[in-house]
Design a protein around this motif. Structure first.
Motif, PDB file in Angstrom:
ATOM      1  N   HIS A  51      26.564  45.708  51.542  1.00 53.08           N
ATOM      2  CA  HIS A  51      27.119  45.915  50.703  1.00 53.08           C
ATOM      3  C   HIS A  51      26.381  45.169  50.102  1.00 53.08           C
ATOM      4  O   HIS A  51      26.624  44.523  49.359  1.00 53.08           O
ATOM      5  CB  HIS A  51      28.894  45.089  50.656  1.00 53.08           C
ATOM      6  CG  HIS A  51      29.294  45.599  50.498  1.00 53.08           C
ATOM      7  ND1 HIS A  51      29.699  46.509  50.035  1.00 53.08           N
ATOM      8  CD2 HIS A  51      29.934  44.765  48.829  1.00 53.08           C
ATOM      9  CE1 HIS A  51      31.393  46.654  48.995  1.00 53.08           C
ATOM     10  NE2 HIS A  51      30.317  45.764  48.255  1.00 53.08           N
ATOM     11  N   PRO A  89      28.019  46.790  45.610  1.00 54.09           N
ATOM     12  CA  PRO A  89      28.724  47.012  44.810  1.00 54.09           C
ATOM     13  C   PRO A  89      27.881  48.691  43.509  1.00 54.09           C
ATOM     14  O   PRO A  89      28.677  50.088  43.264  1.00 54.09           O
ATOM     15  CB  PRO A  89      29.824  47.071  44.291  1.00 54.09           C
ATOM     16  CG  PRO A  89      29.241  45.909  43.873  1.00 54.09           C
ATOM     17  CD  PRO A  89      28.612  45.487  45.373  1.00 54.09           C
ATOM     18  N   PHE A  97      25.039  50.589  46.003  1.00 58.73           N
ATOM     19  CA  PHE A  97      25.780  51.483  47.729  1.00 58.73           C
ATOM     20  C   PHE A  97      27.542  51.576  47.173  1.00 58.73           C
ATOM     21  O   PHE A  97      28.097  50.987  47.661  1.00 58.73           O
ATOM     22  CB  PHE A  97      25.827  51.021  49.552  1.00 58.73           C
ATOM     23  CG  PHE A  97      24.465  50.526  49.607  1.00 58.73           C
ATOM     24  CD1 PHE A  97      23.332  51.246  49.090  1.00 58.73           C
ATOM     25  CD2 PHE A  97      24.131  49.032  49.574  1.00 58.73           C
ATOM     26  CE1 PHE A  97      22.101  51.085  49.689  1.00 58.73           C
ATOM     27  CE2 PHE A  97      22.906  48.911  49.987  1.00 58.73           C
ATOM     28  CZ  PHE A  97      21.563  49.459  50.334  1.00 58.73           C
ATOM     29  N   PRO A  98      27.676  52.463  45.899  1.00 58.19           N
ATOM     30  CA  PRO A  98      29.099  52.762  45.717  1.00 58.19           C
ATOM     31  C   PRO A  98      29.887  53.880  46.202  1.00 58.19           C
ATOM     32  O   PRO A  98      31.250  52.999  46.472  1.00 58.19           O
ATOM     33  CB  PRO A  98      28.352  52.723  43.895  1.00 58.19           C
ATOM     34  CG  PRO A  98      27.620  54.310  44.136  1.00 58.19           C
ATOM     35  CD  PRO A  98      26.600  53.260  44.699  1.00 58.19           C
ATOM     36  N   HIS A  99      29.277  54.406  47.310  1.00 61.59           N
ATOM     37  CA  HIS A  99      29.988  54.801  48.158  1.00 61.59           C
ATOM     38  C   HIS A  99      28.975  55.669  48.940  1.00 61.59           C
ATOM     39  O   HIS A  99      27.902  55.556  48.444  1.00 61.59           O
ATOM     40  CB  HIS A  99      31.094  55.731  47.526  1.00 61.59           C
ATOM     41  CG  HIS A  99      30.514  56.801  45.858  1.00 61.59           C
ATOM     42  ND1 HIS A  99      30.108  58.243  47.108  1.00 61.59           N
ATOM     43  CD2 HIS A  99      29.783  56.482  45.587  1.00 61.59           C
ATOM     44  CE1 HIS A  99      29.537  58.450  45.642  1.00 61.59           C
ATOM     45  NE2 HIS A  99      29.715  57.925  44.864  1.00 61.59           N
ATOM     46  N   PRO A 100      29.728  56.170  50.247  1.00 60.21           N
ATOM     47  CA  PRO A 100      28.648  57.158  50.874  1.00 60.21           C
ATOM     48  C   PRO A 100      27.781  58.196  50.215  1.00 60.21           C
ATOM     49  O   PRO A 100      28.470  58.699  49.400  1.00 60.21           O
ATOM     50  CB  PRO A 100      29.915  57.652  52.272  1.00 60.21           C
ATOM     51  CG  PRO A 100      30.516  56.494  52.031  1.00 60.21           C
ATOM     52  CD  PRO A 100      30.876  56.071  50.906  1.00 60.21           C
ATOM     53  N   TYR A 101      26.601  58.248  50.228  1.00 63.83           N
ATOM     54  CA  TYR A 101      25.580  59.749  50.159  1.00 63.83           C
ATOM     55  C   TYR A 101      25.970  60.169  48.775  1.00 63.83           C
ATOM     56  O   TYR A 101      26.105  60.883  47.978  1.00 63.83           O
ATOM     57  CB  TYR A 101      26.456  60.473  50.841  1.00 63.83           C
ATOM     58  CG  TYR A 101      25.989  60.704  52.112  1.00 63.83           C
ATOM     59  CD1 TYR A 101      25.049  60.147  52.789  1.00 63.83           C
ATOM     60  CD2 TYR A 101      27.642  60.372  53.141  1.00 63.83           C
ATOM     61  CE1 TYR A 101      25.546  61.070  53.778  1.00 63.83           C
ATOM     62  CE2 TYR A 101      27.479  60.556  54.641  1.00 63.83           C
ATOM     63  CZ  TYR A 101      26.667  60.820  55.165  1.00 63.83           C
ATOM     64  OH  TYR A 101      25.968  60.207  56.324  1.00 63.83           O
ATOM     65  N   ALA A 102      26.171  58.342  48.320  1.00 61.71           N
ATOM     66  CA  ALA A 102      25.747  58.072  46.639  1.00 61.71           C
ATOM     67  C   ALA A 102      24.586  59.268  45.609  1.00 61.71           C
ATOM     68  O   ALA A 102      23.866  58.798  46.641  1.00 61.71           O
ATOM     69  CB  ALA A 102      25.563  57.021  46.448  1.00 61.71           C
ATOM     70  N   GLN A 122      17.941  52.163  46.269  1.00 64.52           N
ATOM     71  CA  GLN A 122      19.161  52.638  47.869  1.00 64.52           C
ATOM     72  C   GLN A 122      17.896  52.057  48.641  1.00 64.52           C
ATOM     73  O   GLN A 122      18.775  51.425  49.920  1.00 64.52           O
ATOM     74  CB  GLN A 122      19.668  53.790  47.406  1.00 64.52           C
ATOM     75  CG  GLN A 122      20.534  53.891  46.931  1.00 64.52           C
ATOM     76  CD  GLN A 122      21.528  55.417  46.908  1.00 64.52           C
ATOM     77  OE1 GLN A 122      20.695  56.307  46.756  1.00 64.52           O
ATOM     78  NE2 GLN A 122      22.822  55.477  46.990  1.00 64.52           N
TER      79      GLN A 122
END
Length: 97
Positions: A28, A30, A33-38, A48
């Protein structure tokens, strides 16, 4: 856990859990990797990919466990095999490459 890339230090949270007796580790950060598939530009995508690979390998170093097998079944994890092959972790992972 701290992971270093060319542009600096990143703090990565490590979470673990067991599914049917298999321990899984989740990473993790933020910003990377702010959200899946950023989505992002080429530089962000390389951050990433690099952080995912180095953090995945660093978890094993922190735990002082070298796996006998690492499965990387997606393009996003392709650098996991490349970093040890090119001695980014010294001799630690020579046994699996």
């Amino acid at each position: 856990m701290e992971v270093y890339l060319g542009d600096g230090k990143y703090v990565v949270g490590v979470h673990s859990g067991k599914v049917k007796g298999v321990t899984q580790y989740f990473l993790h950060n933020p910003f990377i990797f702010p959200h899946p598939y950023a989505d992002g530009d080429a530089r962000f995508t390389m951050q990433q990919l690099s952080l995912m690979a180095k953090a995945s390998l660093e978890v094993f170093c922190v735990l002082q466990k070298v796996p006998s097998l690492v499965v990387t079944n997606d393009w996003f994890t392709a650098l996991v095999a490349a970093y040890p092959k090119h001695n980014h972790f010294g001799e630690v992972f020579k046994v699996i490459i």
